[in-house]
Design an enzyme around this catalytic site. Structure first.
Site, PDB file in Angstrom:
ATOM      1  N   HIS A 247       1.034  -1.229   0.113  1.00 51.01           N
ATOM      2  CA  HIS A 247       0.205   0.012   0.019  1.00 51.01           C
ATOM      3  C   HIS A 247       0.861   1.285  -0.081  1.00 51.01           C
ATOM      4  O   HIS A 247       0.321   2.299   0.033  1.00 51.01           O
ATOM      5  CB  HIS A 247      -0.871   0.052   1.291  1.00 51.01           C
ATOM      6  CG  HIS A 247      -1.892  -0.963   1.245  1.00 51.01           C
ATOM      7  ND1 HIS A 247      -3.257  -0.619   0.591  1.00 51.01           N
ATOM      8  CD2 HIS A 247      -2.254  -2.287   1.815  1.00 51.01           C
ATOM      9  CE1 HIS A 247      -3.896  -1.704   0.709  1.00 51.01           C
ATOM     10  NE2 HIS A 247      -3.319  -2.673   1.258  1.00 51.01           N
TER      11      HIS A 247
ATOM     12  N   LYS B 214      -7.698  14.502   5.509  1.00 48.24           N
ATOM     13  CA  LYS B 214      -6.880  13.164   5.339  1.00 48.24           C
ATOM     14  C   LYS B 214      -6.276  13.289   6.593  1.00 48.24           C
ATOM     15  O   LYS B 214      -5.861  14.375   7.155  1.00 48.24           O
ATOM     16  CB  LYS B 214      -6.311  13.109   4.106  1.00 48.24           C
ATOM     17  CG  LYS B 214      -5.610  14.298   3.857  1.00 48.24           C
ATOM     18  CD  LYS B 214      -4.867  14.320   2.261  1.00 48.24           C
ATOM     19  CE  LYS B 214      -5.958  14.452   1.070  1.00 48.24           C
ATOM     20  NZ  LYS B 214      -5.875  13.277   0.310  1.00 48.24           N
ATOM     21  N   ARG B 215      -5.083  12.381   6.912  1.00 40.26           N
ATOM     22  CA  ARG B 215      -4.368  12.372   7.841  1.00 40.26           C
ATOM     23  C   ARG B 215      -3.079  13.261   7.673  1.00 40.26           C
ATOM     24  O   ARG B 215      -3.029  13.752   6.498  1.00 40.26           O
ATOM     25  CB  ARG B 215      -3.572  10.955   7.949  1.00 40.26           C
ATOM     26  CG  ARG B 215      -4.379   9.940   8.591  1.00 40.26           C
ATOM     27  CD  ARG B 215      -4.684  10.146  10.218  1.00 40.26           C
ATOM     28  NE  ARG B 215      -3.621  10.068  11.094  1.00 40.26           N
ATOM     29  CZ  ARG B 215      -3.393   9.174  11.722  1.00 40.26           C
ATOM     30  NH1 ARG B 215      -4.189   8.066  11.773  1.00 40.26           N
ATOM     31  NH2 ARG B 215      -2.153   9.311  12.400  1.00 40.26           N
TER      32      ARG B 215
ATOM     33  N   LYS C  86       1.594  14.638   2.236  1.00 41.52           N
ATOM     34  CA  LYS C  86       0.219  14.977   1.814  1.00 41.52           C
ATOM     35  C   LYS C  86       0.073  16.522   1.756  1.00 41.52           C
ATOM     36  O   LYS C  86      -1.025  17.190   1.155  1.00 41.52           O
ATOM     37  CB  LYS C  86      -0.784  14.650   2.663  1.00 41.52           C
ATOM     38  CG  LYS C  86      -0.972  12.798   2.799  1.00 41.52           C
ATOM     39  CD  LYS C  86      -1.998  12.567   3.597  1.00 41.52           C
ATOM     40  CE  LYS C  86      -2.323  10.910   3.753  1.00 41.52           C
ATOM     41  NZ  LYS C  86      -3.163  10.332   2.654  1.00 41.52           N
TER      42      LYS C  86
ATOM     43  N   THR D 148      -8.196   7.169  -1.252  1.00 48.91           N
ATOM     44  CA  THR D 148      -9.482   6.864  -1.565  1.00 48.91           C
ATOM     45  C   THR D 148     -10.568   7.965  -1.497  1.00 48.91           C
ATOM     46  O   THR D 148     -11.573   8.014  -1.966  1.00 48.91           O
ATOM     47  CB  THR D 148      -9.998   5.477  -0.949  1.00 48.91           C
ATOM     48  OG1 THR D 148      -9.415   5.826   0.558  1.00 48.91           O
ATOM     49  CG2 THR D 148      -9.217   4.114  -1.568  1.00 48.91           C
TER      50      THR D 148
ATOM     51  N   LYS E 236     -14.116   9.493  -3.413  1.00 43.36           N
ATOM     52  CA  LYS E 236     -15.375   9.496  -2.594  1.00 43.36           C
ATOM     53  C   LYS E 236     -16.005  11.084  -2.891  1.00 43.36           C
ATOM     54  O   LYS E 236     -17.252  11.594  -3.390  1.00 43.36           O
ATOM     55  CB  LYS E 236     -15.243   9.483  -0.902  1.00 43.36           C
ATOM     56  CG  LYS E 236     -14.715   8.247  -0.770  1.00 43.36           C
ATOM     57  CD  LYS E 236     -14.514   7.961   0.891  1.00 43.36           C
ATOM     58  CE  LYS E 236     -13.944   6.684   0.836  1.00 43.36           C
ATOM     59  NZ  LYS E 236     -13.458   6.112   2.210  1.00 43.36           N
TER      60      LYS E 236
END
Ligand code: PLP
Length: 805
Positions: A375, A531-532, A537, A646, A650
């Site tokens: 992942h 998100k985290r 990120k 993901t 969404k």
């Protein structure tokens, strides 16, 4: 005549529907009252929202147990091949709403609840999230379980029943503070304790060699500390099917009761020491996302979990009385990341030491049973454990002179101390492809369940889509969304589409007001990054761009400012408790929010041009409110760092556009929805290595706009700048590993394109509709079918002929 027949048919259908609904409603109310008075031991006149939730949940649970039992019976009788999904995380969120929708009971039970004087929304809101995961990986496992159940596959999940899930996040003075998530404080109706299913797991001891009378050599594990694994089963109902599958979560318990002798001698702490140690194993979920922390307790969790799960799987297989050579025909085991790779060696141990198979025969079974999903490509996320193990004999035989390859493929990383690389136990990457050949490796694009992420989270959009497409079939075949394209120019449809988005934005605005006290305007552009919190990120880049836009706005003339698109920039996400830089990003976001939200000068005729919000405690149920409300969402990781993502799927499924980098699943989303419906920017992955090299070894000038923003922070505009210097240093002294400076200009320019596009309302609506219409590929049903067909070789086994409800 035609019309009359149709009317009659509709009326009849309505009658039949109402009859069913009436029966469900009445049976619900009877069951509700029974649970209030018996399960909860309350008087029927003393029921608050929480008790109403519990009584409703127990009513649904009764229905689930019946389906769950029938499903297990049918799958066992069919002697079907089963797939086992081993995941250290299942980020399930709430279950009641999902179960009601999947079972088709939402309307009848809803009416039943309202008749009893409660509001469905209040009742659903009482449930605490099952938050046994960190982020994407755990939520993927949950989506996959929904698809496995919906598609009637004989599947089980195996995980751990942590006493504490992911911590709860609160904010104090703009800083993240963590609170324990003791989610089992009240009873959990969504688990069935199986106190009869208890497995001994041993830690330590020795393996001794024995030779019996006929000269057969056996190895026996002796001594060590035994700990018990107790099963708790979580039923997962499929959508519009009788199939209800199981996630088995293990809880650790001491094998021996406390030491009575010590207790009687007054040594209370020593008397319970062993018990505490055993219970600690499943006490807490490690709160790191995409980051490995080499704690011994974590390794113990992993072994405890795989040992219990494999013992259970082997026990179930042995009940079929087949020979072990048939094991791979009956069992497929999917490893969700490297966390369960010890399962590979554990199955080999069971087959050789306990079942008496010879080594090569056992290894053949093992290699045909397991499949592994990788992942992440972040080096800091790769699991490695400092224990010397394993040899490289086979590689040495094939490539006798390639010392370099040997070192790369080694399970052992040569260092002091030596490390065991877990991914190498399961096999990864280029050099492995060279050694094993390409057929061992496949790409599977991730997916999300449309049941939770559209039907449940966005009921108004779901209803509109069903009405337009004429049936609910799209919920089981997401490619049917494509047919929405036919209506994209239909003005009435566009109007309703916009109205749904608006009402979702109002819902989010209310939530933000309740959680943070900040007022936001639902007519503004909602720009969301949830998100985290992680350096890769790049929430840092986002907040830096917010400062840039704020400074630009302040300099504009009144006339120009009146044309600026008002924007609400929304952040949410948890930082790992030990991740200081990520926690500083949260602090900076809140400090910028304080300044921007309180600056009257950027209000134009009472229209607020800019708002910044950090929504605390982002989790699945909060995501369900946030995601349907987005106009644009940001997925802006440095190219080459995000394996998939993901949440991007969404947002787009819910008609939100993406502002993103050419990374992870953004790339595949782009392929599906087309250039006009996504805003992409930044350097490509193939440039990253060179750019990093340049930062490290040459004196690269920082982007001028970025420089100005940094100077602004350093001037103290957002509070004591010393607080933020470790964060600023990642751009300067840290040499900007995530390439914020390199992407900043392209990011700002693309932000301007977003504003421009948002101003053209009708075109934006077309983009939004096309986004949803073209997302069919990203259903987790598609992903699961691909796994089932090309990796697991399992077939659906529908549960038929059983009376339900
Ligand atoms: N956390 C929660 C609560 C989620 O629902 C999701 C996915 O939707 C994630 C994290 C993963 O988000 P991302 O794909 O943006 O990393």
């Amino acid at each position: 005549q035609m019309v009359r027949t149709k009317c009659f048919y509709n009326n009849y259908a309505l009658l039949v529907y109402n009859k069913i609904s009436q029966a469900d409603k009445e049976s619900f109310q009877r069951s509700f009252v029974r649970h209030v008075t018996t399960t909860l031991a309350r008087s029927a006149f003393n029921v608050d929202n929480f008790s109403a939730y519990q009584a409703t949940a127990h009513t649904v649970r009764d229905r689930l147990i019946k389906r769950w039992n029938d499903t297990q019976q049918v799958h066992t009788e069919a002697t079907a091949k089963r797939v086992y999904y081993l995941s250290l995380e299942f980020l399930l969120g709430r279950s009641l709403d999902n179960a009601l929708l999947n079972l088709g009971l939402k309307e009848s039970y809803g009416e039943g609840i309202e008749d009893l004087g409660f509001r469905m929304e209040d009742v659903l809101g009482q449930e605490v999230d099952a938050a046994l995961g960190n982020g994407g990986l755990g939520r993927l496992a949950a989506c996959y379980m929904d698809s496995l159940a919906t598609l009637d596959y004989p599947a089980w999940g195996y995980g751990l029943r942590y006493t504490y899930g992911i911590f709860q996040q609160r904010l104090k003075d703009g800083y993240q503070v963590e609170f324990p998530d003791y989610w089992l404080n009240f009873d959990n109706p969504w688990e069935l304790p199986r106190l009869d299913i208890v497995i001994d797991v041993c830690f330590g001891g020795t393996v001794n060699k024995y030779t019996d009378e006929v000269g057969q050599v056996r190895y026996v594990w002796e001594g060590g500390e035994p700990v018990q694994a107790v099963a708790y089963d979580v039923p997962i109902p499929g959508y519009d099917t009788n199939n209800c599958i199981n996630i088995r979560l293990w809880s650790s318990k001491p094998k021996r009761q406390f030491d009575l002798k010590r207790f009687n001698e007054g040594q209370y702490e020593q008397a319970v020491e062993e018990q505490m140690k055993a219970e600690n194993i499943t006490a807490v979920l490690y709160p790191n996302d995409n980051h490995m922390v080499g704690k011994e307790l974590r390794l113990k969790q992993q072994y405890f979990w795989v040992a219990a799960s494999l013992s259970d799987i082997v026990r179930r297989f042995k009940k079929t009385q087949r020979s072990f050579t048939e094991f791979p025909d009956m069992v497929a085991i999917q490893l969700n990341d490297t966390h369960p790779t010890l399962a590979i060696v554990e199955l080999q141990r069971i087959l050789v030491d306990e079942e008496g198979l010879d080594w090569d025969e056992a290894w053949d079974i093992v290699t045909n049973t397991f499949a592994f999903t990788n992942h992440t490509i972040l080096p800091e996320a790769m699991e490695k454990w400092p224990v010397p193990m394993f040899f490289l004999q086979k590689v040495e035989q094939t490539y006798p002179d390639d010392r370099d390859l040997l070192a790369k493929l080694s399970i052992i990383e040569e260092a002091t101390p030596q490390f065991v690389r877990m991914a190498h136990l399961a096999v990864i990457f280029k050099d492995f492809v060279r050694y094993f050949g390409p057929e061992k490796f496949e790409n599977k694009t991730n997916g999300i369940t449309p049941r939770r992420w559209l039907h449940q989270a966005n009921p108004k959009l779901s209803k509109l889509i069903t009405e337009k497409l004429g049936s609910k079939e799209w919920l089981k075949d997401l490619r049917l969304l494509k047919n929405l394209e036919k209506f994209v120019e239909d003005k009435e449809f566009q109007k309703r589409w916009v109205a749904v988005k608006h009402s979702n934005k109002v819902r989010l605005a209310d939530y933000i007001k309740a959680q943070t006290g900040i007022l936001v305007n639902p007519n503004a552009l909602f720009d969301i990054q949830v998100k985290r919190i992680h350096e890769y990120k790049r929430q840092f880049m986002n907040i830096l761009s917010v400062i840039h836009r704020y400074n630009t706005l302040k300099k504009l003339s009144a006339e120009k400012s009146s044309k600026v698109v008002p924007r609400v920039v929304i952040f949410g996400g948890k930082a790992a408790p030990g991740y200081h830089i990520a926690k500083l990003v949260i602090k900076l976001i809140n400090s910028v929010a304080d300044v921007v939200n309180n600056d009257e000068s950027i209000h134009d005729n009472l229209k607020v041009k800019s708002r910044v919000v950090f929504i605390p405690d982002y989790n699945v149920s909060v995501a369900e409110i946030i995601i349907p409300a987005s106009d644009i969402s940001q997925h802006i990781s440095t190219a080459g760092t995000e394996a998939s993502g993901t949440s991007n799927m969404k947002f787009v499924l819910n008609g939100g556009l993406i502002l993103g980098t050419v990374d992870g699943a953004n790339i595949e989303i782009h392929e599906e929805i087309g250039d006009d419906n996504i805003f992409m920017f930044g350097n490509l992955a193939n440039r990253v290595e060179d750019l990093r090299h340049a930062h490290r070894y040459r004196n690269v000038q920082m982007d001028p706009s970025l420089q100005a923003v940094i100077r602004d922070i350093e001037s103290g505009h957002y509070g004591d700048p010393r607080i933020f210097s470790p964060l600023i240093n990642t751009l300067t002294i840290g040499k900007d590993y995530y390439l914020i400076s390199d992407d900043f200009d392209s990011y700002l320019k693309t932000q301007d394109l977003v504003d421009e596009a948002y101003n053209k309302k009708e075109e934006w609506t077309v983009k939004s509709i096309l986004c949803t219409a073209r997302m069919g590929k990203f259903s987790s049903d598609r992903a699961i079918k691909e796994y089932a067909e090309s990796i697991w070789n399992v077939e659906p086994v529908p549960v038929t002929g059983v009376k339900i409800n």
